[in-house]
Design an enzyme around this catalytic site. Structure first.
Site, PDB file in Angstrom:
ATOM      1  N   HIS A 157       3.629 -11.748   4.964  1.00  0.00           N
ATOM      2  CA  HIS A 157       4.910 -11.024   4.882  1.00  0.00           C
ATOM      3  C   HIS A 157       4.996 -10.219   3.578  1.00  0.00           C
ATOM      4  O   HIS A 157       6.093  -9.970   3.062  1.00  0.00           O
ATOM      5  CB  HIS A 157       6.109 -11.982   4.975  1.00  0.00           C
ATOM      6  CG  HIS A 157       6.037 -12.900   6.156  1.00  0.00           C
ATOM      7  ND1 HIS A 157       6.336 -12.513   7.442  1.00  0.00           N
ATOM      8  CD2 HIS A 157       5.663 -14.213   6.232  1.00  0.00           C
ATOM      9  CE1 HIS A 157       6.172 -13.536   8.259  1.00  0.00           C
ATOM     10  NE2 HIS A 157       5.754 -14.579   7.559  1.00  0.00           N
ATOM     11  N   SER A 276      -1.881  14.988  -7.726  1.00  0.00           N
ATOM     12  CA  SER A 276      -0.714  15.764  -7.352  1.00  0.00           C
ATOM     13  C   SER A 276      -0.865  17.203  -7.827  1.00  0.00           C
ATOM     14  O   SER A 276      -1.505  17.482  -8.845  1.00  0.00           O
ATOM     15  CB  SER A 276       0.534  15.135  -7.977  1.00  0.00           C
ATOM     16  OG  SER A 276       1.634  16.017  -7.921  1.00  0.00           O
ATOM     17  N   LYS A 282      -1.186  11.411 -11.554  1.00  0.00           N
ATOM     18  CA  LYS A 282      -1.243  10.658 -10.313  1.00  0.00           C
ATOM     19  C   LYS A 282      -2.638  10.673  -9.696  1.00  0.00           C
ATOM     20  O   LYS A 282      -3.363  11.650  -9.767  1.00  0.00           O
ATOM     21  CB  LYS A 282      -0.247  11.222  -9.284  1.00  0.00           C
ATOM     22  CG  LYS A 282       1.206  11.025  -9.696  1.00  0.00           C
ATOM     23  CD  LYS A 282       2.127  11.388  -8.549  1.00  0.00           C
ATOM     24  CE  LYS A 282       2.134  10.274  -7.526  1.00  0.00           C
ATOM     25  NZ  LYS A 282       2.043  10.750  -6.155  1.00  0.00           N
ATOM     26  N   GLU A 289      -4.640   7.232   3.605  1.00  0.00           N
ATOM     27  CA  GLU A 289      -3.403   7.494   4.336  1.00  0.00           C
ATOM     28  C   GLU A 289      -3.705   8.198   5.664  1.00  0.00           C
ATOM     29  O   GLU A 289      -3.077   7.912   6.692  1.00  0.00           O
ATOM     30  CB  GLU A 289      -2.458   8.321   3.479  1.00  0.00           C
ATOM     31  CG  GLU A 289      -1.900   7.532   2.295  1.00  0.00           C
ATOM     32  CD  GLU A 289      -1.147   8.393   1.296  1.00  0.00           C
ATOM     33  OE1 GLU A 289      -0.484   7.815   0.421  1.00  0.00           O
ATOM     34  OE2 GLU A 289      -1.237   9.644   1.374  1.00  0.00           O
TER      35      GLU A 289
END
Length: 485
Positions: A157, A276, A282, A289
């Site tokens: 979880h 980015s 970043k 993804e």
């Protein structure tokens, strides 16, 4: 028959179906580039069989086969316009050698022809997908072998649950992908059956040898019932379902690595990340993804395929033309995604210090303490209650001792030595204590790793055997074609 010898009704019928606003809508030429080589192979095998059976003469076969070679040399883009690649190739053959080219289509239909071409090409795609699963499994196993003792947090979880090891974690995905490999092999066996010779759906009066064309094309067997052979696309469903399952498996791996990257537990290679356009600090896990998103595309492909096939009457229906692209799109996207996931997993760097620090967060060793008490005769549910009470107070030895007095009615040392409790509270020792088969202890991980490596090697051999069988059939077909040169 020449145009001059056609009856007036023949001419009217031919012209009636030669044009019109729906011609482009009917055409599958854009998608058929994929099966151009497959159709040429199917044509060659069929012509060789026709000659061997005395249905066409050797000279006629030689003429047709020479025309097919010319068509192949010219390439797909040189084909004339047509509803599909099958008709376009036949037209190109007739343009080169005249009416004798029309004998190529004797004793068959586009229905059994296209079904054969799809299976012929799909076999290669399925084997390519299998190969990428082996690459992913190898990457997972190799990295696991470097981290059999590297402790890390385990989650349920998304909450800290129990300490485990990186090797144990990675091999959990290796075993899942191994089952995906198995499913693809199973699907391949049912793809590798020939419908050729079934004609439109009701067979043919010609004395064809279906087993011979199956042999020349490398199929393991023929589909017995001619109606089923041309109409079924269950092999597409099976392949796309296996690929969808594989994509779902790999999406979980991608999600985990994205989360671990966010927590600073693992760093992806620059080759599998980006930065980015505006925030230079970043490092984004973009490739993973996209891997994660592929599961959605794959499940959509499966749903689209099933919806297209649902309720179709026997035998052939043009709806099937819309079914096949779902399989092509899915196999391409999933195969690429798995290869990317393998590269990302193989090149990622696991931060052992950060992993060790995180492994004990959230009192993740609580179950180990409860297990320790249960081993001394305390009912597990009582031990569970005691440790839960301790977790509210601080989850250290003092809190555990106080909870023992409260729940068990005696001090903790009345049940177990302090040194054993301290060991159970240590994440590394806690993971090492769980040495049951398939557990996270280094010895268990090593045993699982040995089994995984053997399975990968066996599947690699099986893949090699399947590829060799296809190569051998292709060589045999070329040899038979050369006899007519």
């Amino acid at each position: 028959m020449t145009e001059e010898s056609e009856s007036a009704s023949d001419v009217v019928r031919r012209e009636r179906f030669s044009g019109g606003p729906a011609r482009g809508f009917l055409s599958s030429m854009d998608a058929d580039a994929r099966i151009f080589a497959a159709d040429l192979a199917v044509d060659r095998a069929h012509v060789v069989m026709l000659a061997e059976q005395g249905i066409v003469t050797d000279d006629e076969a030689a003429t047709i086969l020479a025309a097919l070679e010319s068509v192949e040399d010219a390439g797909f883009d040189a084909l004339p316009d047509g509803e599909d690649v099958h008709a376009a190739i036949e037209t190109a053959v007739i343009e080169r050698v005249g009416d004798v080219g029309g004998k190529m289509h004797t004793a068959r239909s586009r229905n059994d022809e296209v079904a054969t071409c799809i299976r012929y090409r799909l076999r290669e795609d399925v084997l390519d997908a299998v190969e990428t699963t082996l690459g992913l499994r190898e990457a997972l196993a190799e990295t696991a072998s470097d981290h059999t003792e590297t402790v890390m947090p385990g989650y349920t979880h998304l909450q800290p649950a129990q300490p485990t090891t990186v090797g144990h974690y990675l091999l959990s995905y290796e075993q899942a992908v191994a089952r995906d490999t198995e499913r693809l092999f199973d699907a391949y066996e049912r793809v590798n059956r020939s419908p050729l010779g079934s004609a439109a759906f009701a067979g043919t009066p010609f004395d064809v040898d279906r087993e011979r064309t199956a042999e020349l094309l490398g199929f393991e067997s023929v589909l017995d019932n001619s109606m089923d052979a041309v109409s079924t696309r269950d092999f597409l469903v099976e392949v796309v379902a296996a690929l969808s399952n594989l994509a779902t498996t790999v999406s979980g791996l991608a999600e985990d690595l994205i989360i671990f990257s966010n927590k600073g537990l693992v760093e992806l290679s620059d080759d599998y990340a980006s930065t980015s356009s505006i925030m230079p600090q970043k490092k984004n896990p973009d490739t993973l993804e996209l891997v994660r998103a592929t599961a959605g595309d794959a499940s959509a492909g499966l749903n689209g395929l099933l919806t297209t096939l649902k309720g179709l009457p026997r035998a052939y229906n043009r709806d099937l033309q819309k079914a096949t692209p779902h399989a092509w799109d899915t196999v391409d996207e999933v195969t690429e995604a798995v290869a990317v996931a393998a590269g990302a997993a193989a090149t990622a760097t696991w931060d052992e210090a950060a992993l060790a620090d995180a492994a004990g967060e959230g009192f993740s060793t609580a179950t180990g303490v409860a297990d320790l008490l249960a081993m001394q005769g305390v009912p597990f549910r009582k031990a569970h209650e005691m440790v839960a009470e301790a977790a509210e107070e601080g989850a250290d030895y003092s809190a555990l001792d106080s909870a023992a007095e409260s729940v068990l009615g005696d001090s903790l040392d009345a049940y177990v030595e302090r040194a054993a409790v301290e060991a159970a509270l240590d994440p590394e020792k806690s993971a090492a204590s769980r040495d049951s088969v398939g557990g996270p202890a280094p010895e268990s991980v090593s045993e699982t790793l040995s089994v995984a490596e053997a399975a990968i090697a066996a599947d690699a051999d099986a893949l090699g055997d399947e590829r060799a069988a296809l190569d051998s059939a292709a060589e045999q077909l070329q040899t038979e074609v050369s006899r007519f040169a």
